[in-house]
Design a protein around this motif. Structure first.
Motif, PDB file in Angstrom:
ATOM      1  N   GLY A   1       0.892  -1.094   0.066  1.00 11.49           N
ATOM      2  CA  GLY A   1      -0.025   0.012  -0.062  1.00 11.49           C
ATOM      3  C   GLY A   1       0.829   1.184  -0.156  1.00 11.49           C
ATOM      4  N   GLY A   2       0.543   2.017   0.944  1.00 14.53           N
ATOM      5  CA  GLY A   2       1.224   3.447   0.994  1.00 14.53           C
ATOM      6  C   GLY A   2       2.497   3.366   1.409  1.00 14.53           C
ATOM      7  N   LYS A   3       2.755   2.531   2.369  1.00 16.09           N
ATOM      8  CA  LYS A   3       4.131   2.293   2.777  1.00 16.09           C
ATOM      9  C   LYS A   3       5.026   1.962   1.631  1.00 16.09           C
ATOM     10  CE  LYS A   3       3.187   1.575   7.538  1.00 16.09           C
ATOM     11  NZ  LYS A   3       3.715   0.680   8.852  1.00 16.09           N
ATOM     12  N   SER A   4       4.744   0.962   0.818  1.00 16.75           N
ATOM     13  CA  SER A   4       5.453   0.533  -0.451  1.00 16.75           C
ATOM     14  C   SER A   4       5.636   1.699  -1.316  1.00 16.75           C
ATOM     15  CB  SER A   4       4.522  -0.706  -1.145  1.00 16.75           C
ATOM     16  OG  SER A   4       4.617  -1.687  -0.177  1.00 16.75           O
ATOM     17  N   LEU A   5       4.823   2.414  -1.429  1.00 23.25           N
ATOM     18  CA  LEU A   5       5.224   3.433  -2.534  1.00 23.25           C
ATOM     19  C   LEU A   5       6.209   4.469  -1.727  1.00 23.25           C
ATOM     20  CD1 LEU A   5       4.645   4.975  -5.234  1.00 23.25           C
ATOM     21  CD2 LEU A   5       2.539   5.997  -4.040  1.00 23.25           C
ATOM     22  N   LYS A   6       5.897   4.908  -0.578  1.00 26.08           N
ATOM     23  CA  LYS A   6       6.748   5.720   0.276  1.00 26.08           C
ATOM     24  C   LYS A   6       8.050   4.890   0.058  1.00 26.08           C
ATOM     25  CE  LYS A   6       7.765   7.783   4.656  1.00 26.08           C
ATOM     26  NZ  LYS A   6       7.036   8.097   5.892  1.00 26.08           N
ATOM     27  N   ASN A   7       8.516   3.525   0.383  1.00 22.17           N
ATOM     28  CA  ASN A   7       9.577   2.957   0.378  1.00 22.17           C
ATOM     29  C   ASN A   7      10.141   3.079  -0.985  1.00 22.17           C
ATOM     30  OD1 ASN A   7       9.307   2.359   2.870  1.00 22.17           O
ATOM     31  ND2 ASN A   7       8.454   0.304   2.638  1.00 22.17           N
ATOM     32  N   PHE A   8       9.391   2.971  -1.910  1.00 20.77           N
ATOM     33  CA  PHE A   8       9.991   3.108  -3.327  1.00 20.77           C
ATOM     34  C   PHE A   8      10.627   4.587  -3.577  1.00 20.77           C
ATOM     35  CE2 PHE A   8       7.047  -0.391  -5.061  1.00 20.77           C
ATOM     36  CZ  PHE A   8       8.178  -1.247  -5.197  1.00 20.77           C
ATOM     37  N   CYS A   9       9.784   5.533  -3.222  1.00 21.77           N
ATOM     38  CA  CYS A   9      10.184   6.855  -3.491  1.00 21.77           C
ATOM     39  C   CYS A   9      11.535   7.246  -2.451  1.00 21.77           C
ATOM     40  CB  CYS A   9       9.016   7.846  -2.950  1.00 21.77           C
ATOM     41  SG  CYS A   9       7.588   7.905  -3.914  1.00 21.77           S
ATOM     42  N   VAL A  10      11.542   6.559  -1.423  1.00 21.03           N
ATOM     43  CA  VAL A  10      12.695   6.669  -0.380  1.00 21.03           C
ATOM     44  C   VAL A  10      14.075   5.988  -1.177  1.00 21.03           C
ATOM     45  CG1 VAL A  10      13.828   6.108   1.607  1.00 21.03           C
ATOM     46  CG2 VAL A  10      11.547   7.066   1.653  1.00 21.03           C
ATOM     47  N   THR A  11      13.862   4.817  -1.781  1.00 14.58           N
ATOM     48  CA  THR A  11      14.840   4.251  -2.514  1.00 14.58           C
ATOM     49  C   THR A  11      15.191   5.033  -3.787  1.00 14.58           C
ATOM     50  OG1 THR A  11      13.717   2.066  -1.670  1.00 14.58           O
ATOM     51  CG2 THR A  11      15.261   1.835  -3.711  1.00 14.58           C
ATOM     52  N   TRP A  12      14.299   5.645  -4.344  1.00 17.32           N
ATOM     53  CA  TRP A  12      14.536   6.564  -5.574  1.00 17.32           C
ATOM     54  C   TRP A  12      15.487   7.632  -5.085  1.00 17.32           C
ATOM     55  CZ3 TRP A  12      13.130  11.315  -7.446  1.00 17.32           C
ATOM     56  CH2 TRP A  12      13.177  11.671  -8.783  1.00 17.32           C
TER      57      TRP A  12
ATOM     58  N   ARG B   1      -3.535   6.120  -5.715  1.00 20.15           N
ATOM     59  CA  ARG B   1      -4.247   6.983  -5.342  1.00 20.15           C
ATOM     60  C   ARG B   1      -5.570   6.291  -5.671  1.00 20.15           C
ATOM     61  NH1 ARG B   1      -4.270  11.744  -2.648  1.00 20.15           N
ATOM     62  NH2 ARG B   1      -5.644  12.470  -3.937  1.00 20.15           N
ATOM     63  N   ARG B   2      -5.856   5.911  -7.027  1.00 18.62           N
ATOM     64  CA  ARG B   2      -7.017   5.262  -7.424  1.00 18.62           C
ATOM     65  C   ARG B   2      -7.473   4.052  -7.151  1.00 18.62           C
ATOM     66  NH1 ARG B   2      -7.143   5.881 -13.731  1.00 18.62           N
ATOM     67  NH2 ARG B   2      -5.473   4.563 -13.436  1.00 18.62           N
ATOM     68  N   ARG B   3      -6.574   3.194  -6.725  1.00 13.50           N
ATOM     69  CA  ARG B   3      -6.514   2.164  -6.198  1.00 13.50           C
ATOM     70  C   ARG B   3      -7.286   1.217  -7.531  1.00 13.50           C
ATOM     71  NH1 ARG B   3      -5.252   1.593  -1.140  1.00 13.50           N
ATOM     72  NH2 ARG B   3      -6.052   3.186   0.331  1.00 13.50           N
ATOM     73  N   SER B   4      -6.487   1.577  -8.659  1.00 14.11           N
ATOM     74  CA  SER B   4      -6.782   1.004  -9.807  1.00 14.11           C
ATOM     75  C   SER B   4      -5.817   1.120 -10.998  1.00 14.11           C
ATOM     76  CB  SER B   4      -8.115   1.496 -10.401  1.00 14.11           C
ATOM     77  OG  SER B   4      -8.465   1.030 -11.752  1.00 14.11           O
ATOM     78  N   THR B   5      -5.486   0.201 -11.901  1.00 14.08           N
ATOM     79  CA  THR B   5      -4.786   0.131 -13.060  1.00 14.08           C
ATOM     80  C   THR B   5      -5.647   0.598 -14.280  1.00 14.08           C
ATOM     81  OG1 THR B   5      -4.911  -1.996 -13.392  1.00 14.08           O
ATOM     82  CG2 THR B   5      -2.954  -1.143 -12.137  1.00 14.08           C
ATOM     83  N   GLU B   6      -6.786   1.066 -14.084  1.00 15.10           N
ATOM     84  CA  GLU B   6      -7.465   1.600 -15.293  1.00 15.10           C
ATOM     85  C   GLU B   6      -7.173   2.264 -15.987  1.00 15.10           C
ATOM     86  OE1 GLU B   6     -12.083   3.045 -15.969  1.00 15.10           O
ATOM     87  OE2 GLU B   6     -11.675   2.084 -14.166  1.00 15.10           O
ATOM     88  N   GLY B   7      -6.998   2.381 -17.439  1.00 18.54           N
ATOM     89  CA  GLY B   7      -6.423   3.201 -18.056  1.00 18.54           C
ATOM     90  C   GLY B   7      -5.084   3.128 -18.503  1.00 18.54           C
ATOM     91  N   THR B   8      -4.406   2.245 -17.757  1.00 20.18           N
ATOM     92  CA  THR B   8      -2.984   1.872 -17.996  1.00 20.18           C
ATOM     93  C   THR B   8      -2.718   1.040 -19.371  1.00 20.18           C
ATOM     94  OG1 THR B   8      -2.572   2.013 -15.797  1.00 20.18           O
ATOM     95  CG2 THR B   8      -0.874   1.026 -17.057  1.00 20.18           C
ATOM     96  N   SER B   9      -1.882   1.296 -20.159  1.00 21.57           N
ATOM     97  CA  SER B   9      -1.574   0.757 -21.325  1.00 21.57           C
ATOM     98  C   SER B   9      -0.628  -0.424 -20.911  1.00 21.57           C
ATOM     99  CB  SER B   9      -1.131   1.734 -22.550  1.00 21.57           C
ATOM    100  OG  SER B   9      -0.652   0.946 -23.475  1.00 21.57           O
ATOM    101  N   TYR B  10      -1.165  -1.629 -20.862  1.00 16.32           N
ATOM    102  CA  TYR B  10      -0.451  -2.915 -20.421  1.00 16.32           C
ATOM    103  C   TYR B  10       0.521  -3.092 -21.757  1.00 16.32           C
ATOM    104  CZ  TYR B  10      -3.313  -3.383 -16.437  1.00 16.32           C
ATOM    105  OH  TYR B  10      -3.973  -3.028 -15.310  1.00 16.32           O
ATOM    106  N   LEU B  11       0.206  -2.839 -22.922  1.00 19.74           N
ATOM    107  CA  LEU B  11       1.120  -3.155 -24.044  1.00 19.74           C
ATOM    108  C   LEU B  11       2.192  -2.172 -23.890  1.00 19.74           C
ATOM    109  CD1 LEU B  11       1.697  -4.766 -26.467  1.00 19.74           C
ATOM    110  CD2 LEU B  11       0.348  -3.109 -27.924  1.00 19.74           C
TER     111      LEU B  11
END
Length: 138
Positions: free
Chosen positions: A1-12, A76-86
């Motif tokens: 969730g939110g902690k994972s995204l925060k961890n990614f940002c910190v890692t970056w 934020r949307r808790r969705s991947t709708e609209g993401t181009s998987y290709l």
């Protein structure tokens, strides 16, 4: 969730800081190697090479950073709708093959491998780092 995204940002951010430390070390090693091989009076090639590495690291930072807006939006949307998987699938294949091409053309003598990896580090981090982030986007 939110902690994972925060961890990614910190890692970056940590990766960006690490790049600013690695770049001068890399340049120092390259300069030492070049002095051992030959003495050159023309420093223009060195400046061009250094400019290339600086561009490589800047590219790496922006390339890695380009995935965080999509990760944040999906979170934020808790969705991947609209993401181009290709788009992400093709980017993942491209980054994987690009990173592998750098690794597979590594020199045979083991003494040259560390220097080779150091020279290609920004492109390796960029390709495999974005591949890692794309796994989370998809």
């Amino acid at each position: 969730g939110g902690k994972s995204l925060k961890n990614f940002c910190v890692t970056w951010v940590v990766v960006c800081i690490a790049l600013w430390v690695i770049l001068p070390c890399q340049m120092s090693l390259r300069n030492q190697e070049q002095r051992k091989v030959m003495e050159r009076s023309d420093n223009s090639l060195d400046m061009i090479e250094m400019s290339g590495f600086i561009c490589g690291y800047i590219s790496c930072v922006f390339y890695l950073g380009s995935r965080f807006p999509q990760l944040y939006k999906n979170f934020r949307r808790r969705s991947t709708e609209g993401t181009s998987y290709l788009l992400f699938a093709l980017a993942m294949v491209g980054n994987c093959t690009y990173g592998l091409s750098l690794v597979l053309k590594m020199p045979t003598p083991e003494s040259s491998r560390a220097l080779y990896l150091l020279r290609h580090l920004p492109w390796l981090i960029g390709s495999f780092g974005v591949l890692f982030l794309d796994i989370f986007v998809s």
